[in-house]
Design a protein around this motif. Structure first.
Motif, PDB file in Angstrom:
ATOM      1  N   HIS A  93       0.798  -1.231   0.000  1.00  0.00           N
ATOM      2  CA  HIS A  93       0.000   0.000   0.000  1.00  0.00           C
ATOM      3  C   HIS A  93       0.826   1.274   0.000  1.00  0.00           C
ATOM      4  N   TYR A  94       2.028   1.219   0.572  1.00  0.00           N
ATOM      5  CA  TYR A  94       2.794   2.461   0.720  1.00  0.00           C
ATOM      6  C   TYR A  94       4.197   2.369   0.130  1.00  0.00           C
ATOM      7  N   GLY A  95       4.567   1.229  -0.415  1.00  0.00           N
ATOM      8  CA  GLY A  95       5.861   1.080  -1.074  1.00  0.00           C
ATOM      9  C   GLY A  95       7.014   0.879  -0.107  1.00  0.00           C
ATOM     10  N   THR A 108      11.042   7.928   8.751  1.00  0.00           N
ATOM     11  CA  THR A 108      11.490   9.209   9.305  1.00  0.00           C
ATOM     12  C   THR A 108      10.973  10.358   8.455  1.00  0.00           C
ATOM     13  N   ASN A 109      10.620  11.431   9.115  1.00  0.00           N
ATOM     14  CA  ASN A 109      10.153  12.638   8.434  1.00  0.00           C
ATOM     15  C   ASN A 109      11.244  13.709   8.449  1.00  0.00           C
ATOM     16  N   TYR A 110      12.447  13.288   8.799  1.00  0.00           N
ATOM     17  CA  TYR A 110      13.551  14.226   8.976  1.00  0.00           C
ATOM     18  C   TYR A 110      13.766  15.083   7.724  1.00  0.00           C
ATOM     19  N   THR A 111      13.850  16.367   7.896  1.00  0.00           N
ATOM     20  CA  THR A 111      14.067  17.291   6.780  1.00  0.00           C
ATOM     21  C   THR A 111      14.549  18.615   7.331  1.00  0.00           C
ATOM     22  N   TYR A 112      15.127  19.436   6.493  1.00  0.00           N
ATOM     23  CA  TYR A 112      15.552  20.769   6.957  1.00  0.00           C
ATOM     24  C   TYR A 112      15.758  21.676   5.743  1.00  0.00           C
ATOM     25  N   MET A 130      17.350  23.906   2.935  1.00  0.00           N
ATOM     26  CA  MET A 130      18.594  23.870   2.138  1.00  0.00           C
ATOM     27  C   MET A 130      19.248  22.491   2.140  1.00  0.00           C
ATOM     28  N   ARG A 131      18.485  21.461   2.478  1.00  0.00           N
ATOM     29  CA  ARG A 131      19.064  20.117   2.498  1.00  0.00           C
ATOM     30  C   ARG A 131      19.598  19.778   1.093  1.00  0.00           C
ATOM     31  N   GLU A 132      20.783  19.242   1.026  1.00  0.00           N
ATOM     32  CA  GLU A 132      21.433  18.892  -0.259  1.00  0.00           C
ATOM     33  C   GLU A 132      21.424  20.111  -1.180  1.00  0.00           C
ATOM     34  N   ALA A 183       7.613  15.905  -3.961  1.00  0.00           N
ATOM     35  CA  ALA A 183       6.896  14.656  -3.674  1.00  0.00           C
ATOM     36  C   ALA A 183       7.536  13.986  -2.459  1.00  0.00           C
ATOM     37  N   GLY A 184       6.804  13.937  -1.356  1.00  0.00           N
ATOM     38  CA  GLY A 184       7.376  13.445  -0.095  1.00  0.00           C
ATOM     39  C   GLY A 184       8.004  14.638   0.611  1.00  0.00           C
ATOM     40  N   CYS A 185       7.168  15.666   0.847  1.00  0.00           N
ATOM     41  CA  CYS A 185       7.686  16.973   1.302  1.00  0.00           C
ATOM     42  C   CYS A 185       7.854  17.036   2.813  1.00  0.00           C
ATOM     43  N   GLU A 219       9.968  21.939   4.647  1.00  0.00           N
ATOM     44  CA  GLU A 219      11.195  22.717   4.458  1.00  0.00           C
ATOM     45  C   GLU A 219      11.694  22.632   3.014  1.00  0.00           C
ATOM     46  N   GLU A 220      11.495  21.483   2.377  1.00  0.00           N
ATOM     47  CA  GLU A 220      11.943  21.353   0.970  1.00  0.00           C
ATOM     48  C   GLU A 220      11.137  22.270   0.036  1.00  0.00           C
ATOM     49  N   PRO A 221       9.786  22.175   0.021  1.00  0.00           N
ATOM     50  CA  PRO A 221       9.071  23.084  -0.888  1.00  0.00           C
ATOM     51  C   PRO A 221       9.232  24.557  -0.522  1.00  0.00           C
ATOM     52  N   THR A 261       3.452  17.327  -1.679  1.00  0.00           N
ATOM     53  CA  THR A 261       2.595  16.231  -1.208  1.00  0.00           C
ATOM     54  C   THR A 261       3.348  15.317  -0.251  1.00  0.00           C
ATOM     55  N   ASP A 262       2.581  14.672   0.592  1.00  0.00           N
ATOM     56  CA  ASP A 262       3.136  13.661   1.499  1.00  0.00           C
ATOM     57  C   ASP A 262       2.006  12.717   1.905  1.00  0.00           C
ATOM     58  N   LEU A 263       2.441  11.567   2.357  1.00  0.00           N
ATOM     59  CA  LEU A 263       1.533  10.567   2.875  1.00  0.00           C
ATOM     60  C   LEU A 263       0.972  10.968   4.233  1.00  0.00           C
ATOM     61  N   ASN A 320      -0.403   9.599  -1.752  1.00  0.00           N
ATOM     62  CA  ASN A 320       0.404   8.399  -1.599  1.00  0.00           C
ATOM     63  C   ASN A 320       1.090   8.119  -2.931  1.00  0.00           C
ATOM     64  N   LEU A 321       2.397   8.049  -2.908  1.00  0.00           N
ATOM     65  CA  LEU A 321       3.152   7.864  -4.156  1.00  0.00           C
ATOM     66  C   LEU A 321       2.907   6.507  -4.807  1.00  0.00           C
ATOM     67  N   MET A 322       2.193   5.635  -4.138  1.00  0.00           N
ATOM     68  CA  MET A 322       1.820   4.357  -4.761  1.00  0.00           C
ATOM     69  C   MET A 322       0.588   4.528  -5.654  1.00  0.00           C
ATOM     70  N   CYS A 335      11.934  14.478  -5.568  1.00  0.00           N
ATOM     71  CA  CYS A 335      11.528  13.379  -4.683  1.00  0.00           C
ATOM     72  C   CYS A 335      12.788  12.889  -3.983  1.00  0.00           C
ATOM     73  N   ARG A 336      13.135  13.564  -2.911  1.00  0.00           N
ATOM     74  CA  ARG A 336      14.430  13.336  -2.282  1.00  0.00           C
ATOM     75  C   ARG A 336      14.261  12.665  -0.917  1.00  0.00           C
ATOM     76  N   ASN A 337      15.067  11.648  -0.720  1.00  0.00           N
ATOM     77  CA  ASN A 337      15.074  10.934   0.567  1.00  0.00           C
ATOM     78  C   ASN A 337      13.723  10.314   0.904  1.00  0.00           C
ATOM     79  N   VAL A 338      13.035   9.879  -0.115  1.00  0.00           N
ATOM     80  CA  VAL A 338      11.749   9.199   0.036  1.00  0.00           C
ATOM     81  C   VAL A 338      11.888   7.759  -0.476  1.00  0.00           C
TER      82      VAL A 338
HETATM   83  C1  LIG Z   1      12.825  11.811   5.101  1.00  0.00           C
HETATM   84  S1  LIG Z   1      11.384  12.619   4.546  1.00  0.00           S
HETATM   85  C2  LIG Z   1      12.041  13.537   3.177  1.00  0.00           C
HETATM   86  C3  LIG Z   1      11.614  14.972   3.165  1.00  0.00           C
HETATM   87  C4  LIG Z   1      12.260  15.840   2.084  1.00  0.00           C
HETATM   88  N1  LIG Z   1      11.934  15.364   0.772  1.00  0.00           N
HETATM   89  C5  LIG Z   1      13.747  15.917   2.269  1.00  0.00           C
HETATM   90  O1  LIG Z   1      14.513  15.378   1.471  1.00  0.00           O
HETATM   91  O2  LIG Z   1      14.174  16.532   3.254  1.00  0.00           O
HETATM   92  C6  LIG Z   1      10.502  11.297   3.732  1.00  0.00           C
HETATM   93  C7  LIG Z   1       9.024  11.590   3.535  1.00  0.00           C
HETATM   94  O3  LIG Z   1       8.495  10.646   2.595  1.00  0.00           O
HETATM   95  C8  LIG Z   1       7.161  10.389   2.946  1.00  0.00           C
HETATM   96  N2  LIG Z   1       6.717   9.132   2.310  1.00  0.00           N
HETATM   97  C9  LIG Z   1       7.164   7.869   2.533  1.00  0.00           C
HETATM   98  N3  LIG Z   1       6.467   7.000   1.779  1.00  0.00           N
HETATM   99  C10 LIG Z   1       5.579   7.725   1.061  1.00  0.00           C
HETATM  100  C11 LIG Z   1       4.567   7.395   0.114  1.00  0.00           C
HETATM  101  N4  LIG Z   1       4.314   6.122  -0.235  1.00  0.00           N
HETATM  102  N5  LIG Z   1       3.831   8.395  -0.413  1.00  0.00           N
HETATM  103  C12 LIG Z   1       4.054   9.676  -0.048  1.00  0.00           C
HETATM  104  N6  LIG Z   1       4.994  10.063   0.834  1.00  0.00           N
HETATM  105  C13 LIG Z   1       5.745   9.089   1.391  1.00  0.00           C
HETATM  106  C14 LIG Z   1       7.207  10.295   4.466  1.00  0.00           C
HETATM  107  O4  LIG Z   1       5.921  10.519   5.032  1.00  0.00           O
HETATM  108  C15 LIG Z   1       8.218  11.401   4.812  1.00  0.00           C
HETATM  109  O5  LIG Z   1       7.579  12.612   5.143  1.00  0.00           O
END
Ligand SMILES: C[S@@+](CC[C@H](N)C(=O)[O-])C[C@H]1O[C@@H](n2cnc3c(N)ncnc32)[C@H](O)[C@@H]1O
Length: 270
Positions: free
Chosen positions: A19-21, A72-76, A78-80, A110-112, A116-118, A142-144, A198-200, A214-217
């Motif tokens: 369901h969520y990949g 993890t939802n870790y983000t900040y 200017m990341r990367e 995608a996966g914001c 902080e990213e957008p 967008t985010d899940l 949901n990216l699925m 779509c970074r770190n997702v």
């Molecule tokens: C580590 S954060 C990355 C945030 C930002 N992109 C960055 O690089 O700082 C990963 C995000 O991906 C989201 N995520 C994971 N699986 C997902 C899915 N199937 N659909 C949408 N978002 C998803 C999580 O909820 C989480 O907020």
């Protein structure tokens, strides 16, 4: 609380992947350690009933809190940063030319997570187009996780959260309150449209994108889910558009439809 059995572990990680990949098939210990206390707090005496409630769809309210504990939802800001330099030096000048008639740029974060990213993308866009007349630079983010989206929609930052930003941006896009905390300006807030996605799921947005970030997702996804998602991103990218991924997430060059430009940056050729 009875321990997580192999069977319940299998049912749960299969459900989460489908369901969520998110691939948790090697994370039995993590699942059991991160979920035991909250599952007990919910009143369950075994994982079995909890897993059944999840996979049967009887308790959709349990999904988001569960995923929040397992990923993890870790983000900040200017990341990367290398992506933002590439955006400023290469992507935006190209988009300014390309869209000189419609004056509308289309970017998807995608996966914001908490935004902080957008918001970083948005500050670059607002700055770049500030003296160039009226442009539509709104970003889809967008985010899940609806918890993260809620946080993103009314964020509050402390001094340290903003330390990576140029001082001029801190002044321009943030307002310091009497509590010493910073809130974003309405200009920055209204330039980002947050949506749960949901990216699925099939990607059916109205417009194709000049840039998908779509970074770190995909780091959580197995190879097949990742390749499938990258193909769907490709369909949703305009010719000449870009895909940014996290620097720790390589794409398989043989199966990736985008052209490799430099680490973590890909382009859909015209
Ligand atoms: C580590 S954060 C990355 C945030 C930002 N992109 C960055 O690089 O700082 C990963 C995000 O991906 C989201 N995520 C994971 N699986 C997902 C899915 N199937 N659909 C949408 N978002 C998803 C999580 O909820 C989480 O907020």
């Amino acid at each position: 609380m009875t321990p997580l059995t192999n069977e319940d572990f299998f049912l749960l990680h299969t459900y989460v992947r489908q369901h969520y990949g998110i691939d948790l098939h090697k994370k039995k210990l993590l699942i059991s350690s991160r979920l035991s206390a909250p599952v007990a707090q919910l009143g369950y005496t075994s994982f079995h009933e909890y897993v059944q409630d999840i996979i049967s769809g009887r308790r959709p309210d349990l999904i988001n809190p569960m995923l929040a504990r397992l990923t993890t939802n870790y983000t900040y800001f200017m990341r990367e940063e290398v992506h933002f330099r590439f955006l400023q030096q290469t992507v935006l000048p190209m988009l300014e030319q390309k869209h000189k008639t419609d004056r509308c740029i289309s970017i998807w974060s995608a996966g914001c997570s908490s935004g902080e990213e957008p918001y970083t993308l948005s500050m670059y866009l607002l700055d770049y187009f500030r003296d160039k007349g009226s442009w539509d630079t709104r970003i889809l983010a967008t985010d899940l996780s609806n918890d993260m989206l809620f946080r993103a929609s009314q964020p509050v930052y402390n001094e340290e959260n903003l330390s990576s930003l140029p001082p001029v941006w801190k002044k321009r896009y943030f307002v310091k309150g009497s509590d010493g905390l910073y809130r974003i300006t309405s200009e920055l807030r209204s330039n980002v449209l947050f949506r749960e996605f949901n990216l699925m799921d099939p990607i059916h947005f109205r417009k194709k994108f000049d840039l998908i970030c779509c970074r770190n997702v995909m780091i959580y996804f197995d190879q097949q889910v990742k390749e499938d998602l990258v193909r769907r991103f490709y369909q949703a990218t305009v010719p000449g558009g870009y895909l940014f991924i996290g620097h720790s997430e390589g794409l398989n060059r043989n199966s990736c439809p985008y052209e490799y430009i430099q680490p973590a940056i890909y382009q859909k050729k015209e």
